[in-house]
Write a protein that holds these residues in place. Structure first.
Motif, PDB file in Angstrom:
ATOM      1  N   ASP A  28       3.458   6.701   0.501  1.00 24.82           N
ATOM      2  CA  ASP A  28       3.758   7.410   1.536  1.00 24.82           C
ATOM      3  C   ASP A  28       5.083   6.953   1.510  1.00 24.82           C
ATOM      4  O   ASP A  28       6.376   5.541   1.760  1.00 24.82           O
ATOM      5  CB  ASP A  28       2.576   7.002   2.421  1.00 24.82           C
ATOM      6  N   ASP A  29       5.545   7.917   2.347  1.00 22.86           N
ATOM      7  CA  ASP A  29       6.868   8.341   3.542  1.00 22.86           C
ATOM      8  C   ASP A  29       7.310   7.695   5.019  1.00 22.86           C
ATOM      9  O   ASP A  29       8.833   7.129   5.073  1.00 22.86           O
ATOM     10  CB  ASP A  29       7.472  10.270   2.728  1.00 22.86           C
ATOM     11  N   ASP A  78       0.779  -1.267   0.082  1.00 19.71           N
ATOM     12  CA  ASP A  78       0.174   0.282   0.015  1.00 19.71           C
ATOM     13  C   ASP A  78       0.657   1.619  -0.269  1.00 19.71           C
ATOM     14  O   ASP A  78       0.593   2.058  -0.702  1.00 19.71           O
ATOM     15  CB  ASP A  78      -1.102   0.414   0.822  1.00 19.71           C
ATOM     16  N   ASP A  79       1.912   1.343   1.013  1.00 21.21           N
ATOM     17  CA  ASP A  79       3.052   2.366   0.907  1.00 21.21           C
ATOM     18  C   ASP A  79       3.589   3.030  -0.587  1.00 21.21           C
ATOM     19  O   ASP A  79       4.217   3.630  -0.665  1.00 21.21           O
ATOM     20  CB  ASP A  79       4.125   2.256   2.046  1.00 21.21           C
ATOM     21  N   LEU A  80       3.539   2.112  -1.104  1.00 25.41           N
ATOM     22  CA  LEU A  80       4.567   1.359  -2.801  1.00 25.41           C
ATOM     23  C   LEU A  80       3.971   3.049  -3.448  1.00 25.41           C
ATOM     24  O   LEU A  80       2.403   3.533  -3.487  1.00 25.41           O
ATOM     25  CB  LEU A  80       4.076   0.608  -3.368  1.00 25.41           C
ATOM     26  N   GLY A  90       6.138   5.282  11.754  1.00 22.92           N
ATOM     27  CA  GLY A  90       6.989   6.584  12.824  1.00 22.92           C
ATOM     28  C   GLY A  90       8.289   6.422  12.538  1.00 22.92           C
ATOM     29  O   GLY A  90       9.241   7.301  12.396  1.00 22.92           O
ATOM     30  N   VAL A  91       8.345   5.457  11.144  1.00 20.96           N
ATOM     31  CA  VAL A  91       9.836   5.408  10.848  1.00 20.96           C
ATOM     32  C   VAL A  91       9.796   5.778   8.541  1.00 20.96           C
ATOM     33  O   VAL A  91       8.393   4.884   8.561  1.00 20.96           O
ATOM     34  CB  VAL A  91      11.042   3.406  11.034  1.00 20.96           C
ATOM     35  N   PRO A  92      10.612   5.566   8.191  1.00 24.77           N
ATOM     36  CA  PRO A  92      10.875   5.330   6.114  1.00 24.77           C
ATOM     37  C   PRO A  92      10.521   4.214   6.346  1.00 24.77           C
ATOM     38  O   PRO A  92      10.417   3.095   6.561  1.00 24.77           O
ATOM     39  CB  PRO A  92      11.968   5.408   6.164  1.00 24.77           C
ATOM     40  N   THR A  93       8.995   4.298   4.971  1.00 26.33           N
ATOM     41  CA  THR A  93       8.720   3.250   4.503  1.00 26.33           C
ATOM     42  C   THR A  93       9.145   1.376   3.384  1.00 26.33           C
ATOM     43  O   THR A  93      10.699   2.663   3.543  1.00 26.33           O
ATOM     44  CB  THR A  93       7.694   3.270   4.158  1.00 26.33           C
ATOM     45  N   ASN A  94       9.311   0.969   3.338  1.00 26.76           N
ATOM     46  CA  ASN A  94      10.505  -0.075   2.442  1.00 26.76           C
ATOM     47  C   ASN A  94      10.644   0.089   2.090  1.00 26.76           C
ATOM     48  O   ASN A  94      11.800   0.135   1.981  1.00 26.76           O
ATOM     49  CB  ASN A  94       9.475  -1.785   2.879  1.00 26.76           C
ATOM     50  N   HIS A  95      10.049   1.213   0.610  1.00 27.45           N
ATOM     51  CA  HIS A  95      10.918   0.953  -0.501  1.00 27.45           C
ATOM     52  C   HIS A  95      11.984   2.350  -0.516  1.00 27.45           C
ATOM     53  O   HIS A  95      12.645   2.597  -1.319  1.00 27.45           O
ATOM     54  CB  HIS A  95       9.489   1.293  -1.657  1.00 27.45           C
ATOM     55  N   LYS A  96      11.048   3.366   0.937  1.00 26.40           N
ATOM     56  CA  LYS A  96      12.758   4.258   1.257  1.00 26.40           C
ATOM     57  C   LYS A  96      13.374   4.124   0.874  1.00 26.40           C
ATOM     58  O   LYS A  96      14.289   4.858   1.026  1.00 26.40           O
ATOM     59  CB  LYS A  96      11.552   5.247   2.431  1.00 26.40           C
TER      60      LYS A  96
END
Lengths: 297, 297
Positions: free
Chosen positions: B100-101, B92-94, B105-111
């Motif tokens: 989403d970044d 979903d964050d992709l 509270g921490v950077p998303t996986n792809h970031k």
């Protein structure tokens, strides 16, 4: 002795698989599936292809059961394998990975439905594979889910894809073998094992399936790399030479064209020998092993 | 009568889940998993979170078994639920979906790992959920795989996500209810059902789990929407007001803040009533239902 004539066998079994996929595809999407998602999943599932993995599963089940098996478990296993294969193609084609526009001669899923839906269609196909495989009373279904999950997961197809996109991968035969054992080999091996397990085969049959599946999985990938160098775009249904252009490591690039062909031939011979106890001097499995390297697309 | 004190229960069960996830995460990646993939999967799995789905699964198993259950099937079901939940967050964050970044509270996986690896880490987590769940001799594992696949698949979470990104979605309560029953509700319901099934509960217990799971799943999402309007970014660990900014349809936007709160309260009461036969006047399940709407993040 005349070689087993694969053509009618292949035609019959591919037709069986197509009918199964079509029947299940129609059921994709009652109870709440958004129509656009169901359409996108069907688009890639029914876009053709050789159906090699389900055919291998059916052929092993046939060989083990010594007769045509129409058990629900065998048929569900065959479908689940194609669902997982199709999901992997849809995700591999995405812009984040290979960014391919054509697949099996038609536009890739994200080119038709957009990237968000294609990503979700892939997720849906992967999940529905386990739904198809797990839904039924037979205790063997749990075992088959474990087989499929191991082949598809992080020490299988997903792991192989990560090795394939690693920036620091070495151009060595060892690395290439490791990569393809995971990326392509694991699911082909699982197809053979699942056919035996679903049809209730014994340990000796399973051992044959392992030797055969490992050899055919690798031979298939070597043949793919060779075809990419030697075939025409029309026959492949996708741009050829693409592997080399993307700077990918292929068997011809690493060991040369002739050595690649020699390796493929040796693997086919090993596969043929492995299934002799199951089907005699020549039969559909031996012919499928030859087909995996002699195909034109 | 004093209300059940959820805090120590939650702390104990969350710690159980963390320990289970950590133990399994260390095993993620022997036999061929590329280290970078294993690291990326672990990163999102171990990034914290409320662990609501595994805790619900354990709590239902406890309630049904009338004692703490440490059976491998129950623990594997709890882990598999968190694997599936985490995969859905990673995908979903992709950029193709929510882009989403920040997450928890921490950077998303792809970031952190890049888009290709994040896509594959999600695929890996989804697949490993079925590996964890299917690997073992107990016949109930096949049934649990079917439960999980239905909840995660095209008529569950994936279907809900497609409804959520549809361009032509109507701003009606009906649509919102349908969307969230699939997107969030299906897995929360499955967590409750799987706890009962894994612990060998009877049909009456399963019926309680269904009423409870449907109510809590929806109440949880309404509370999420309400928090997005009323909470601070610090407490949520992600930007707030993001739903409204992205033009998303939320319960407060469609029915108003007060009606959203009234609906959530009614759902919690329904859930509390449903589990009274299992745990008496008040217990961890009733307290978990209240927690699902009273939480601050």
């Amino acid at each position: 002795m005349a070689a087993f004539n694969l053509e009618p066998f292949m035609r019959t079994h591919q037709a069986r698989v197509e009918a199964l996929l079509l029947e299940r595809a129609e059921r994709l999407g009652p109870a709440g599936t958004p129509p656009r998602l169901a359409e996108s999943m069907r688009y890639s599932l029914l876009a053709g292809g050789k159906r090699l993995r389900p055919v291998l599963c059916l052929a092993f089940a046939d060989a083990v059961a010594k007769a045509s098996t129409d058990s629900a478990v065998v048929l569900d296993a065959a479908c689940a394998l194609e669902y997982v294969h199709t999901y992997s193609l849809v995700h591999d084609d995405l812009p984040a990975l290979d960014n391919d526009d054509l697949r099996r001669g038609v536009p890739t899923n994200h080119k038709v439905y957009g990237e968000p839906t294609a990503l979700l269609a892939g997720d849906g196909l992967l999940t529905e594979a386990f739904n198809v495989l797990a839904s039924g009373p037979e205790p063997v279904r749990g075992l088959l889910c474990a087989e499929l999950a191991r082949a598809a997961g992080s020490s299988g197809m997903v792991g192989g894809q990560v090795l394939d996109i690693a920036e620091d991968r070495p151009a060595t035969l060892d690395y290439l073998l490791r990569l393809h054992r995971l990326k392509t080999g694991a699911l082909i091996l699982a197809a053979c094992r699942m056919g035996v397990l679903a049809a209730g085969g014994d340990a000796a049959a399973l051992a044959s399936a392992v030797t055969y599946g490992e050899a055919v999985g690798l031979a298939f990938q070597i043949a793919d790399d060779v075809l990419d160098v030697t075939s025409s775009a029309e026959a492949m249904g996708k741009p050829v030479g693409a592997d080399a252009e993307a700077g990918r490591y292929t068997f011809p690039a690493v060991v040369g064209l002739e050595e690649s062909r020699r390796m493929a031939g040796e693997l086919v011979a090993r596969a043929e020998a492995a299934v002799r106890p199951l089907e005699g001097a020549d039969g559909p499995l031996a012919a499928l092993a030859r087909y995996s390297v002699e195909r034109k697309s």
